[in-house]
Write an enzyme that holds these catalytic residues in place. Structure first.
Site, PDB file in Angstrom:
ATOM      1  N   GLY A   9     -14.630 -42.942  33.933  1.00  0.00           N
ATOM      2  CA  GLY A   9     -15.919 -42.425  33.447  1.00  0.00           C
ATOM      3  C   GLY A   9     -16.366 -41.225  34.256  1.00  0.00           C
ATOM      4  N   ILE A  10     -15.404 -40.472  34.791  1.00  0.00           N
ATOM      5  CA  ILE A  10     -15.732 -39.341  35.684  1.00  0.00           C
ATOM      6  C   ILE A  10     -16.484 -38.239  34.955  1.00  0.00           C
ATOM      7  N   GLY A  12     -18.764 -38.611  32.791  1.00  0.00           N
ATOM      8  CA  GLY A  12     -20.098 -39.061  32.394  1.00  0.00           C
ATOM      9  C   GLY A  12     -21.146 -38.755  33.460  1.00  0.00           C
ATOM     10  N   GLN A  13     -22.383 -39.133  33.134  1.00  0.00           N
ATOM     11  CA  GLN A  13     -23.499 -38.889  34.061  1.00  0.00           C
ATOM     12  C   GLN A  13     -23.231 -39.506  35.442  1.00  0.00           C
ATOM     13  N   ASP A  14     -22.965 -40.808  35.474  1.00  0.00           N
ATOM     14  CA  ASP A  14     -22.833 -41.501  36.760  1.00  0.00           C
ATOM     15  C   ASP A  14     -21.586 -41.060  37.508  1.00  0.00           C
ATOM     16  N   ASP A  57      -6.536 -44.141  30.057  1.00  0.00           N
ATOM     17  CA  ASP A  57      -7.498 -44.542  29.022  1.00  0.00           C
ATOM     18  C   ASP A  57      -7.697 -46.047  29.136  1.00  0.00           C
ATOM     19  N   ALA A  81     -16.972 -46.225  29.705  1.00  0.00           N
ATOM     20  CA  ALA A  81     -17.476 -47.080  28.622  1.00  0.00           C
ATOM     21  C   ALA A  81     -17.995 -46.207  27.495  1.00  0.00           C
ATOM     22  N   SER A 136     -24.648 -54.075  33.046  1.00  0.00           N
ATOM     23  CA  SER A 136     -25.859 -53.439  32.501  1.00  0.00           C
ATOM     24  C   SER A 136     -26.986 -54.438  32.272  1.00  0.00           C
ATOM     25  N   GLU A 138     -28.682 -54.397  29.829  1.00  0.00           N
ATOM     26  CA  GLU A 138     -28.611 -54.704  28.390  1.00  0.00           C
ATOM     27  C   GLU A 138     -28.088 -56.134  28.176  1.00  0.00           C
ATOM     28  N   TYR A 160     -22.700 -53.966  22.268  1.00  0.00           N
ATOM     29  CA  TYR A 160     -22.550 -53.337  23.593  1.00  0.00           C
ATOM     30  C   TYR A 160     -22.863 -54.353  24.694  1.00  0.00           C
TER      31      TYR A 160
HETATM   32  P1  NAP Z   1     -21.750 -41.857  30.044  1.00  0.00           P
HETATM   33  O1  NAP Z   1     -22.418 -40.641  30.562  1.00  0.00           O
HETATM   34  O2  NAP Z   1     -21.815 -42.151  28.585  1.00  0.00           O
HETATM   35  O3  NAP Z   1     -20.198 -41.784  30.460  1.00  0.00           O
HETATM   36  C1  NAP Z   1     -19.248 -42.646  29.926  1.00  0.00           C
HETATM   37  C2  NAP Z   1     -17.880 -42.289  30.463  1.00  0.00           C
HETATM   38  O4  NAP Z   1     -16.915 -43.222  29.933  1.00  0.00           O
HETATM   39  C3  NAP Z   1     -17.380 -40.896  30.065  1.00  0.00           C
HETATM   40  O5  NAP Z   1     -16.808 -40.297  31.187  1.00  0.00           O
HETATM   41  C4  NAP Z   1     -16.310 -41.182  29.022  1.00  0.00           C
HETATM   42  O6  NAP Z   1     -15.266 -40.246  29.052  1.00  0.00           O
HETATM   43  C5  NAP Z   1     -15.757 -42.517  29.549  1.00  0.00           C
HETATM   44  N1  NAP Z   1     -14.986 -43.231  28.547  1.00  0.00           N
HETATM   45  C6  NAP Z   1     -15.347 -43.526  27.264  1.00  0.00           C
HETATM   46  N2  NAP Z   1     -14.325 -44.150  26.630  1.00  0.00           N
HETATM   47  C7  NAP Z   1     -13.310 -44.246  27.530  1.00  0.00           C
HETATM   48  C8  NAP Z   1     -11.992 -44.764  27.461  1.00  0.00           C
HETATM   49  N3  NAP Z   1     -11.496 -45.310  26.350  1.00  0.00           N
HETATM   50  N4  NAP Z   1     -11.221 -44.699  28.568  1.00  0.00           N
HETATM   51  C9  NAP Z   1     -11.692 -44.125  29.708  1.00  0.00           C
HETATM   52  N5  NAP Z   1     -12.931 -43.596  29.817  1.00  0.00           N
HETATM   53  C10 NAP Z   1     -13.720 -43.655  28.741  1.00  0.00           C
HETATM   54  O7  NAP Z   1     -22.263 -43.154  30.800  1.00  0.00           O
HETATM   55  P2  NAP Z   1     -23.094 -43.281  32.186  1.00  0.00           P
HETATM   56  O8  NAP Z   1     -24.537 -43.203  31.884  1.00  0.00           O
HETATM   57  O9  NAP Z   1     -22.482 -42.387  33.192  1.00  0.00           O
HETATM   58  O10 NAP Z   1     -22.815 -44.807  32.556  1.00  0.00           O
HETATM   59  C11 NAP Z   1     -21.717 -45.177  33.373  1.00  0.00           C
HETATM   60  C12 NAP Z   1     -21.418 -46.654  33.176  1.00  0.00           C
HETATM   61  O11 NAP Z   1     -22.558 -47.420  33.532  1.00  0.00           O
HETATM   62  C13 NAP Z   1     -21.097 -47.061  31.746  1.00  0.00           C
HETATM   63  O12 NAP Z   1     -20.139 -48.098  31.824  1.00  0.00           O
HETATM   64  C14 NAP Z   1     -22.404 -47.590  31.205  1.00  0.00           C
HETATM   65  O13 NAP Z   1     -22.172 -48.511  30.165  1.00  0.00           O
HETATM   66  C15 NAP Z   1     -22.964 -48.240  32.457  1.00  0.00           C
HETATM   67  N6  NAP Z   1     -24.417 -48.317  32.549  1.00  0.00           N
HETATM   68  C16 NAP Z   1     -25.168 -47.201  32.418  1.00  0.00           C
HETATM   69  C17 NAP Z   1     -26.528 -47.279  32.580  1.00  0.00           C
HETATM   70  C18 NAP Z   1     -27.412 -46.053  32.457  1.00  0.00           C
HETATM   71  O14 NAP Z   1     -28.620 -46.221  32.301  1.00  0.00           O
HETATM   72  N7  NAP Z   1     -26.853 -44.863  32.557  1.00  0.00           N
HETATM   73  C19 NAP Z   1     -27.143 -48.509  32.868  1.00  0.00           C
HETATM   74  C20 NAP Z   1     -26.344 -49.634  33.010  1.00  0.00           C
HETATM   75  C21 NAP Z   1     -24.961 -49.526  32.868  1.00  0.00           C
HETATM   76  P3  NAP Z   1     -14.958 -39.145  27.895  1.00  0.00           P
HETATM   77  O15 NAP Z   1     -15.461 -37.853  28.428  1.00  0.00           O
HETATM   78  O16 NAP Z   1     -13.477 -39.158  27.802  1.00  0.00           O
HETATM   79  O17 NAP Z   1     -15.640 -39.600  26.645  1.00  0.00           O
HETATM   80  O1  G4F Z   2     -32.248 -44.344  25.980  1.00  0.00           O
HETATM   81  P1  G4F Z   2     -31.738 -45.475  25.187  1.00  0.00           P
HETATM   82  O2  G4F Z   2     -30.798 -45.154  24.076  1.00  0.00           O
HETATM   83  O3  G4F Z   2     -31.105 -46.494  26.231  1.00  0.00           O
HETATM   84  P2  G4F Z   2     -30.733 -48.055  26.121  1.00  0.00           P
HETATM   85  O4  G4F Z   2     -30.454 -48.464  24.730  1.00  0.00           O
HETATM   86  O5  G4F Z   2     -31.760 -48.823  26.871  1.00  0.00           O
HETATM   87  O6  G4F Z   2     -29.332 -48.098  26.882  1.00  0.00           O
HETATM   88  C1  G4F Z   2     -29.112 -47.421  28.112  1.00  0.00           C
HETATM   89  O7  G4F Z   2     -29.450 -48.281  29.173  1.00  0.00           O
HETATM   90  C2  G4F Z   2     -28.635 -49.472  29.273  1.00  0.00           C
HETATM   91  C3  G4F Z   2     -29.159 -50.269  30.464  1.00  0.00           C
HETATM   92  O8  G4F Z   2     -30.246 -51.056  30.053  1.00  0.00           O
HETATM   93  C4  G4F Z   2     -27.196 -49.049  29.460  1.00  0.00           C
HETATM   94  F1  G4F Z   2     -26.411 -50.137  29.607  1.00  0.00           F
HETATM   95  C5  G4F Z   2     -26.737 -48.225  28.270  1.00  0.00           C
HETATM   96  O9  G4F Z   2     -25.411 -47.794  28.471  1.00  0.00           O
HETATM   97  C6  G4F Z   2     -27.640 -46.999  28.152  1.00  0.00           C
HETATM   98  O10 G4F Z   2     -27.421 -46.173  29.259  1.00  0.00           O
HETATM   99  O11 G4F Z   2     -32.950 -46.294  24.546  1.00  0.00           O
HETATM  100  C7  G4F Z   2     -34.023 -46.773  25.327  1.00  0.00           C
HETATM  101  C8  G4F Z   2     -35.096 -47.324  24.418  1.00  0.00           C
HETATM  102  C9  G4F Z   2     -34.589 -48.297  23.350  1.00  0.00           C
HETATM  103  O12 G4F Z   2     -35.441 -49.392  23.283  1.00  0.00           O
HETATM  104  C10 G4F Z   2     -34.663 -47.513  22.048  1.00  0.00           C
HETATM  105  O13 G4F Z   2     -34.893 -48.307  20.901  1.00  0.00           O
HETATM  106  O14 G4F Z   2     -35.687 -46.238  23.702  1.00  0.00           O
HETATM  107  C11 G4F Z   2     -35.863 -46.628  22.347  1.00  0.00           C
HETATM  108  N1  G4F Z   2     -35.909 -45.431  21.512  1.00  0.00           N
HETATM  109  C12 G4F Z   2     -36.976 -45.069  20.753  1.00  0.00           C
HETATM  110  N2  G4F Z   2     -36.674 -43.948  20.070  1.00  0.00           N
HETATM  111  C13 G4F Z   2     -34.930 -44.543  21.337  1.00  0.00           C
HETATM  112  C14 G4F Z   2     -35.407 -43.603  20.423  1.00  0.00           C
HETATM  113  N3  G4F Z   2     -33.686 -44.440  21.866  1.00  0.00           N
HETATM  114  C15 G4F Z   2     -32.907 -43.398  21.506  1.00  0.00           C
HETATM  115  N4  G4F Z   2     -31.686 -43.272  22.055  1.00  0.00           N
HETATM  116  N5  G4F Z   2     -33.345 -42.465  20.594  1.00  0.00           N
HETATM  117  C16 G4F Z   2     -34.585 -42.515  20.024  1.00  0.00           C
HETATM  118  O15 G4F Z   2     -34.947 -41.674  19.220  1.00  0.00           O
END
Ligand code: NAP
Ligand code: G4F
Length: 345
Positions: A9-10, A12-14, A57, A81, A136, A138, A160
């Site tokens: 996930g390099i 991605g944001q994190d 992958d 992811a 997560s 979630e 998810y």
């Molecule tokens: P993100 O920005 O969507 O990045 C996701 C990364 O996963 C991208 O680098 C993507 O690479 C890679 N990926 C997708 N499919 C893949 C595959 N088949 N094989 C290998 N890599 C793949 O997500 P993030 O916000 O950085 O989150 C990082 C992790 O934390 C995720 O697992 C997410 O579910 C989890 N998480 C995030 C949050 C949050 O609020 N940000 C909260 C809780 C948990 P490509 O460039 O190739 O698509």
């Molecule tokens: O920003 P969201 O899409 O994030 P969500 O669904 O909470 O998921 C994120 O956080 C999770 C950790 O709890 C991660 F695991 C997951 O990978 C991801 O990073 O939505 C946040 C909230 C939701 O309740 C959604 O229904 O915002 C509400 N929302 C309202 N209007 C919207 C919108 N979300 C999105 N994306 N777009 C809208 O227009």
């Protein structure tokens, strides 16, 4: 000798914040990258030139074994992811494969390269490679109690969340079955200027910057009453790293403990540019989810006490930081377009 880390996930944001943090700590860092000519790889390579890359992958077991074998990491961070929750209703099988079975594949790669066989039970963790799984909030879904802590039961509300729960339990199982140092961080929502445009905070900050420059007028959102515990991604990657530095492996909840509604995010962002959000936000029922997670709030007491982790950026600062960043970018693009149009270089 410096430690070696492998991050999935390099792109991605994190992944980007974690790589920067580990490089600052003196690590050598490899990012697992998938696909042919992945444009996001070029972007991260420019942003962090010290990074090395390895192909792989999460859908392909052999590629993961090869990657771990090649890098010989001390620490593996499995951040890869499909992370946008609504996508998991559109492609549930794919999301389950990547976010659920993908964790199992990564654990198997670590187990095989470490030569771990079944645990004799108890004792210190075995194997040289430490493993972090991106679990997560979630998974809590329809929450059983508030705030949520490590012992709160899961009730995921999306494919998810279900896949993430599998990843969480299988990591625990490899810890118990093989004595692997494997941990899960149960991270609550964390955002930044690098957040994907599909997530609500970034959708808002991008729209606000466009509205400020007169390039759009209305922002369509779904459920304005959903409550989240939003923090800054740069703070959360410190917690990931700390979790792999403990003597004994353990799972931790990471969040700020402060909850806000989607409408608060919109209000703060619009207020930052001197506008009233209610004049620009339109509720679109098509954006409401089939099964919503209404409310999430972290009890990170264990992470604070045992890891010494604290967040540094609060929600208002976060939203303002994102708006400022998108405004700068949008203004640069507008100026560039004007220069092109007038030909006045
Ligand atoms: P993100 O920005 O969507 O990045 C996701 C990364 O996963 C991208 O680098 C993507 O690479 C890679 N990926 C997708 N499919 C893949 C595959 N088949 N094989 C290998 N890599 C793949 O997500 P993030 O916000 O950085 O989150 C990082 C992790 O934390 C995720 O697992 C997410 O579910 C989890 N998480 C995030 C949050 C949050 O609020 N940000 C909260 C809780 C948990 P490509 O460039 O190739 O698509
Ligand atoms: O920003 P969201 O899409 O994030 P969500 O669904 O909470 O998921 C994120 O956080 C999770 C950790 O709890 C991660 F695991 C997951 O990978 C991801 O990073 O939505 C946040 C909230 C939701 O309740 C959604 O229904 O915002 C509400 N929302 C309202 N209007 C919207 C919108 N979300 C999105 N994306 N777009 C809208 O227009």
């Amino acid at each position: 000798m410096s430690k070696r880390a492998l991050i999935t996930g390099i792109t991605g944001q994190d992944g980007s914040y974690l790589a920067e943090h580990l490089l600052d700590q003196g690590y050598q860092v490899w990012g697992l990258c998938r696909g042919q000519a992945n444009p996001r790889k070029d972007r991260i390579a420019k942003l962090i030139p010290e990074l090395s890359f390895v192909d792989g992958d999460l859908m392909d077991q052999g590629s993961l074994v090869s990657a771990v074998d090649l890098v010989q990491p001390d620490e593996v961070y499995n951040l890869g992811a499909i992370s946008f929750v609504p996508m998991s209703w559109q492609q549930p099988e794919l999301v389950t494969e990547v976010n659920g079975t993908g964790v199992l594949r990564m654990l198997e790669a670590v187990r095989m390269v470490s030569g771990l066989t079944k645990s004799s039970g108890g004792g210190p963790p075995r194997g040289q490679i430490r493993f972090y799984q991106a679990s997560s909030s979630e998974m809590y879904g329809k929450v059983a109690e508030s705030p949520q802590r490590e012992t709160t039961s899961f009730h995921p509300r999306s494919p998810y969340g279900v896949a993430k729960a599998f990843g969480h339990y299988i990591t625990q199982n490899y810890r118990e079955s093989y004595g692997m140092y494997g941990v899960s961080g149960i991270l609550f929502n964390h955002e930044s200027p690098r957040r994907g445009a599909e997530f609500v905070t970034r959708k808002i900050s991008l729209a606000v910057s466009q509205i400020k420059l007169g390039l759009m007028d209305k922002l369509h959102l779904g459920n304005l009453d959903a409550e989240r515990d939003w923090g800054f991604a740069g703070d959360y990657v410190r917690a990931m790293h700390l979790m792999l530095q403990q003597e004994q492996p353990g799972d931790y909840v990471v969040g700020t403990g402060a909850m806000h509604r989607v409408r608060d995010a919109a209000r703060i962002a619009f207020e930052h540019i001197g506008l009233d959000w209610q004049e620009h936000v339109v509720v679109d029922p098509g954006l409401v989810r089939p099964a919503e997670v209404e409310t999430l709030c972290a009890d990170s007491g264990n992470a604070r006490r045992e890891l010494g982790w604290e967040p540094e950026v609060d929600f208002e600062q976060l939203m303002r930081m994102m708006v400022e960043s998108d405004l700068r970018q949008a203004s640069r693009e507008r100026d560039y377009r004007q220069l092109l149009a007038t030909g006045s270089w």
